[in-house]
Enzyme design. Structure first.
Site, PDB file in Angstrom:
ATOM      1  N   GLY A   7       0.589   5.749   2.671  1.00  0.00           N
ATOM      2  CA  GLY A   7      -0.059   5.563   1.385  1.00  0.00           C
ATOM      3  C   GLY A   7      -0.976   4.302   1.205  1.00  0.00           C
ATOM      4  N   SER A   8      -1.487   4.144  -0.107  1.00  0.00           N
ATOM      5  CA  SER A   8      -2.568   3.155  -0.315  1.00  0.00           C
ATOM      6  C   SER A   8      -2.022   1.924   0.137  1.00  0.00           C
ATOM      7  CB  SER A   8      -2.638   3.205  -1.951  1.00  0.00           C
ATOM      8  OG  SER A   8      -3.651   1.882  -2.188  1.00  0.00           O
ATOM      9  N   THR A   9      -3.127   1.140   0.490  1.00  0.00           N
ATOM     10  CA  THR A   9      -3.014  -0.380   0.862  1.00  0.00           C
ATOM     11  C   THR A   9      -2.782  -1.286  -0.181  1.00  0.00           C
ATOM     12  OG1 THR A   9      -5.491  -0.815   0.725  1.00  0.00           O
ATOM     13  CG2 THR A   9      -4.658  -0.195   2.728  1.00  0.00           C
TER      14      THR A   9
END
Lengths: 137, 391
Positions: free
Chosen positions: A64-66
């Protein structure tokens, strides 16, 4: 029963001894863990409802997102962070998160050998993880 | 990884906590991907600026690192945030706006420019072969494929660390051997507009995995078409660059994929989830419009007026808006909104009551159902404008 000792790769230095919380599935920190209470909130996740606070959190890798990296920092600030992170294969999101949050982290560990509730001693400087089983198997 | 004496001193904390954290991020990531050293970069571009995508968690970290006094050491730009100064800021709650300004203030304190665009490549000419640390995926593909600069797809925090240190670990597409094409894509249908280029990217992203393609059959593609292709390629895939047909490669040695008309049509259909002809929002500008696109929109609008109760947003950077003032004035007279510094994807469309979005951007159509909780219609610019103007 003798503790099991596994060797891994050092990611973030530090050591601790705490109870394991093990996930077979990857964890996404953005949207998957609530920064307000440290609970896993991803729908359908096997650890949904469990709190990561003070646990040795074991999971294959992040996804998923950083932005997820920042969630780990936020958990530390609120005293809700895991004591250490053990991954099968570290990914950039969790590595960066562990660095900025200064959470001891090690990877290249066969997490299948660890069960939720086991007492786990992590010594990142030596690159080792010692597992004392909760129950005889 | 080999570090210079100065890099080691930063790593050991001689220059303070914040510099040390940034250096550790770069070194650990480098080790993870078998980099041997850090290399200097010409610029860094940070994503994760909108309070909508960040949420509250990162504010603590941004505050701490900004207050520690670290400064960017190369040109450092920011992705769009969640509001603009003229229109959306008046429609959204003051709490949201306050948090957003606070986040921006921390970035500014570190020396980041308020570019607030996903198209930093319009701000300044970049040299071929320049090493960058950019985090906006559409800009990464554009930089590597259209400009010929070299950048990995950074995360928000790693681009931030690179901006402070002025370096990035030497791995991925910073190395010549990792820029070799692996797949030959033959597009056997002619792509008629920017939306079909976007649909091609969506289709290819899903099947290419991390294999760099040479794409044949893109004759007549404009830079704006390639921008759409790259943006959607990055939305569904991991690949960070593509080549066009004119490259001297031994095509016989490559795996081959052909793309037919039906593949493009299916990709377009999958990105359309509503057939409504009265969308709550018509959105152009993902990625942010170029000067050329703004001119094209102004020409297409002519003297027409947007029909009552229709929201038409044209999103671009304030930099491009200033350069295009002749056209933007004309566009605004039609009743359309030129919105800078943000876009439909990273602002709170749901809080504005928007449930259906019509767009010419395949990337937006891909993300809007999850990031905006909206139904989508993907259709070319001309149709989007027709819908906004027909009485």
């Amino acid at each position: 029963m003798q503790p099991i000792t596994l060797k891994g790769r050092r990611i973030v230095e530090g050591q601790c001894k705490a109870e394991a919380l093990v996930s077979k599935k990857p964890i996404s920190f953005l949207g998957g863990v609530d920064p307000a209470d440290g609970k896993i909130i991803e729908k359908g996740h096997e650890l949904c409802g469990e709190c990561v606070k003070d646990k040795v959190l074991c999971f294959p890798h992040g996804h998923g997102s950083t932005v997820g990296s920042y969630v780990l920092y936020s958990l530390v600030k609120k005293n809700l962070a895991p004591k250490a992170i053990i991954n099968q294969t570290a990914d950039p999101v969790v590595v960066v998160g562990a660095i900025i949050a200064n959470i001891p982290m090690i990877d290249q560990i066969d997490i299948k050998q660890i069960e939720t509730g086991d007492l786990v001693e992590v010594n990142v400087c030596k690159g080792i993880v010692k597992i004392s089983k909760r129950r005889e198997s | 990884m080999h570090l210079t004496k100065e890099e080691e001193r930063i790593y050991d904390g001689e220059f303070g906590w914040a510099n040390q954290i940034c250096m550790k991020i770069l070194v650990r990531l480098g080790e993870l991907f078998n980099a041997t050293k850090l290399i200097p970069i010409s610029s860094a571009h940070v994503s994760g600026v909108s309070y909508k995508t960040l949420g509250d968690a990162p504010i603590d970290f941004l505050e701490a690192i900004a207050n520690a006094g670290v400064k960017t050491s190369v040109k450092a730009t920011l992705n769009p945030h969640g509001i603009d100064k003229e229109y959306l800021c008046k429609k959204l709650s003051s709490d949201i706006c306050k948090k957003q300004w606070q986040i921006l203030e921390y970035f500014n304190k570190m020396g980041f420019k308020n570019s607030l665009t996903c198209t930093p490549y319009y701000l300044e000419k970049l040299g071929r072969g320049a090493h960058l640390a950019w985090a906006e995926s559409s800009a990464v593909v554009y930089a590597n494929s259209v400009i010929g600069a070299w950048t990995n797809r950074e995360g928000g925090p790693s681009a931030l660390a690179a901006a402070i240190i002025g370096k990035t670990p030497d791995y991925g597409v910073h190395k010549t051997e990792n820029r070799q094409p692996k797949v030959l894509v033959n597009v056997e249908t002619s792509l008629r507009n920017e939306t079909e280029f976007g649909a091609l990217g969506i289709f290819l992203g899903k099947i290419l995995e991390d294999k760099i393609p040479v794409i044949q059959g893109l004759q007549g593609a404009s830079q704006d078409h390639l921008k759409q292709l790259g943006a959607s390629l990055a939305s569904t895939g991991m690949v960070n660059m593509f080549y066009r047909n004119n490259r001297k490669v031994k095509v016989n040695e490559l795996e081959k994929i052909s793309v037919e008309k039906k593949d493009i049509r299916r990709a377009m259909e999958e990105l359309t989830t509503t057939a409504t002809q009265k969308p709550d929002l018509i959105f152009i500008g993902c990625p942010h419009c170029s000067l050329r696109e703004i001119r094209q929109i102004a020409d297409c609008i002519g003297t027409r007026k947007v029909k009552a109760e229709t929201e038409l947003w044209i999103c671009t950077s304030h930099f491009t808006k200033e350069k295009a003032w002749k056209y933007t004035e004309k566009i605004e007279q039609s009743g359309a909104h030129i919105i800078t510094d943000t876009c439909a994807v990273v602002t709170w469309t749901d809080k504005l009551g928007i449930k259906t979005i019509m767009t010419n951007s395949a990337k937006t159509a891909h993300y809007a159902p999850t990031l905006n909780k909206a139904e989508t219609t993907l259709t070319p610019l001309k149709d989007c404008l027709e819908t906004a103007f027909k009485g």
